[in-house]
Design an enzyme around this catalytic site. Structure first.
Site, short mmCIF file in Angstrom:
data_model
loop_
_atom_site.label_atom_id
_atom_site.label_comp_id
_atom_site.label_asym_id
_atom_site.label_seq_id
_atom_site.Cartn_x
_atom_site.Cartn_y
_atom_site.Cartn_z
N ASP A 1 -7.56 3.74 32.15
CA ASP A 1 -7.57 2.32 31.83
C ASP A 1 -8.03 1.58 33.09
O ASP A 1 -7.30 1.50 34.07
CB ASP A 1 -6.16 1.87 31.42
CG ASP A 1 -6.07 0.38 31.12
OD1 ASP A 1 -7.08 -0.35 31.32
OD2 ASP A 1 -4.99 -0.07 30.69
N LYS B 1 -11.01 -9.39 32.22
CA LYS B 1 -10.77 -9.46 33.65
C LYS B 1 -12.09 -9.51 34.42
O LYS B 1 -12.36 -10.47 35.12
CB LYS B 1 -9.93 -8.28 34.13
CG LYS B 1 -8.43 -8.41 33.89
CD LYS B 1 -7.99 -8.23 32.47
CE LYS B 1 -6.53 -8.48 32.22
NZ LYS B 1 -5.82 -7.39 31.59
N TRP C 1 1.39 -1.48 32.81
CA TRP C 1 0.39 -1.16 31.79
C TRP C 1 0.41 0.31 31.40
O TRP C 1 0.29 0.64 30.22
CB TRP C 1 -1.01 -1.59 32.24
CG TRP C 1 -1.16 -3.08 32.18
CD1 TRP C 1 -1.35 -3.95 33.21
CD2 TRP C 1 -1.09 -3.90 31.00
NE1 TRP C 1 -1.40 -5.24 32.76
CE2 TRP C 1 -1.25 -5.24 31.41
CE3 TRP C 1 -0.90 -3.64 29.64
CZ2 TRP C 1 -1.23 -6.32 30.50
CZ3 TRP C 1 -0.88 -4.70 28.74
CH2 TRP C 1 -1.05 -6.01 29.18
C1 LIG Z 1 -4.95 -6.85 30.65
C2 LIG Z 1 -4.72 -5.38 30.60
C3 LIG Z 1 -4.49 -4.71 29.40
C4 LIG Z 1 -4.35 -5.43 28.08
O1 LIG Z 1 -5.55 -5.85 27.57
P1 LIG Z 1 -5.60 -6.53 26.13
O2 LIG Z 1 -6.96 -7.09 26.07
O3 LIG Z 1 -4.53 -7.57 26.07
O4 LIG Z 1 -5.40 -5.47 25.10
C5 LIG Z 1 -4.33 -3.34 29.45
N1 LIG Z 1 -4.41 -2.66 30.60
C6 LIG Z 1 -4.62 -3.28 31.78
C7 LIG Z 1 -4.69 -2.49 33.03
C8 LIG Z 1 -4.79 -4.66 31.81
O5 LIG Z 1 -5.01 -5.28 32.99
#
Ligand SMILES: *Cc1c(COP(=O)(O)O)cnc(C)c1O
Length: 360
Positions: A171, A195, A101
């Site tokens: 993030d 999540k 990511w």
């Molecule tokens: C799932 C995830 C993303 C992507 O999220 P989207 O909703 O598909 O844009 C980005 N960063 C992390 C750490 C993730 O787990």
């Protein structure tokens, strides 16, 4: 109802009481005669939902007053582009690459300015967080971007580098609200909702006020943090139903005792699986002990020719979505806040039986 345990990395399991409440309120929210989906986003009913949702998130994360909370769209990936647009202001930015990511974040951000990769574990298959002393931080960077829980490889940060005042942009998509954090250590915290929060598409951005004045004039209004902060995330129609579900999840979390209480449960859940994996040679996890994620636990069968049989048997035992991310293979158990400890007990019990059946 079919009883299963859903180990999906995202969209992921939600608390059953939240879904039951959404069902009960589906046709008639609090005597309004309307579904939340049908309400004007500027009406008093939805405005009260939004205000309560934000207030509960502020309570849960103890968000200081000098931070804005934004409810945006486009998931976390949209923010990969919007972070440089909102923050670079002609400067360069530092990025640490600790998994799939954060690598994607570098790729997306590079279109908007100079990005310096200050640390990378790509050559070691993303199995640890590099020692902070080795990071090549730039003191005049606009910000340092990190992904504090790498969902694919299962690597989690438990502390932060000292950036000497350079704001940290994190993030937290896959571990927000899973453990206590000190928001004041960050400039920006963001995460896709699917999540630990709610439906996919919603993205929450928590941003320190002094960082709102650096946006490029090319930043789209719907993604301009300052514009959205001044308009209660309503420069466009916000994802109203997703915000409502997020609000129900926050209420549920407060009922569980808040973040500190769920963190204790999360520690116990992760320990059950890691302890078992470490007790046998049949399964293996490659992540450095101190960086093992509590939310996403990748593991491999020593004999990978048994992968399909493992997944098939898991499915028959109502243990769903255990296949690892296509980029890393193997298995992955995602065990977010809404995964009950019974799910871990059932998974470990199944893994033991599978091992005994297939050990020579
Ligand atoms: C799932 C995830 C993303 C992507 O999220 P989207 O909703 O598909 O844009 C980005 N960063 C992390 C750490 C993730 O787990």
């Amino acid at each position: 109802m079919t009883q299963i345990f859903n180990f999906s990395a995202g969209p992921a399991v939600l608390p059953k009481p939240v879904l039951a409440r959404a069902q009960a309120e589906m046709l008639d929210w609090h005597g309004s005669g309307m579904s939340v989906m049908e309400m004007s986003h500027r009406g008093k009913e939805f405005m009260s939902i939004l205000a309560k949702t934000e207030a509960d998130l502020r309570t849960l994360l103890n968000i200081p007053n000098n931070y804005k909370v934004l409810f945006l769209q486009g998931g976390a990936i949209a923010e990969n582009a919007m972070i440089p647009l909102n923050l670079l202001n002609g400067k360069a930015a530092d990025y640490a690459v600790t998994g799939g990511w954060s690598k994607r974040s570098v790729e997306d951000a590079s279109a908007y300015g100079k990005i310096n990769v200050v640390a990378s574990t790509e050559a070691d298959k993303y199995t640890y967080v590099p020692e902070f002393s080795s990071w090549k931080l730039n003191k005049d960077a606009a910000y340092l971007h990190i992904c504090t829980n790498e969902t694919m490889s299962g690597v989690e940060f438990l502390d932060l580098p000292n950036t000497n005042g350079v704001p940290i942009v994190a993030d937290m998509s896959s571990h927000i609200l899973s453990r206590e954090i000190d928001v004041s250590q960050y400039g920006v915290i963001y995460g896709g909702a699917q999540k630990n929060i709610g439906p996919a598409g919603l993205c929450i951005v928590i941003v320190r006020e002094d960082l709102l004045d650096s946006a490029s004039s090319l930043t789209p209004a719907v993604f301009n943090w300052k514009t959205q902060a001044e308009n209660q995330s309503m420069i466009n129609t916000p994802p109203t139903y997703s915000i409502y579900i997020a609000g129900l999840v926050f209420e549920w979390l407060i009922e569980q005792g808040g973040v500190a209480a769920i963190e204790e449960v999360n520690i116990a859940k992760a320990k059950l699986l890691y302890d078992y994996i470490d007790s046998t040679d049949f399964y293996v996890n490659h992540v450095a002990l101190k960086n093992r994620s509590r939310m996403n636990i990748p593991f491999y069968l020593k004999d990978e020719s048994l992968n399909d049989a493992f997944l098939q048997g898991a499915q028959e035992n109502s243990l769903l979505q255990l296949k690892g991310h296509r980029a890393v293979g193997g298995m992955r158990a995602s065990i977010y806040n809404a995964m009950p400890i019974e799910g871990l007990q059932a998974l470990v019990a199944y893994m033991k039986v599978f091992e005994s059946k297939h050990s020579a």
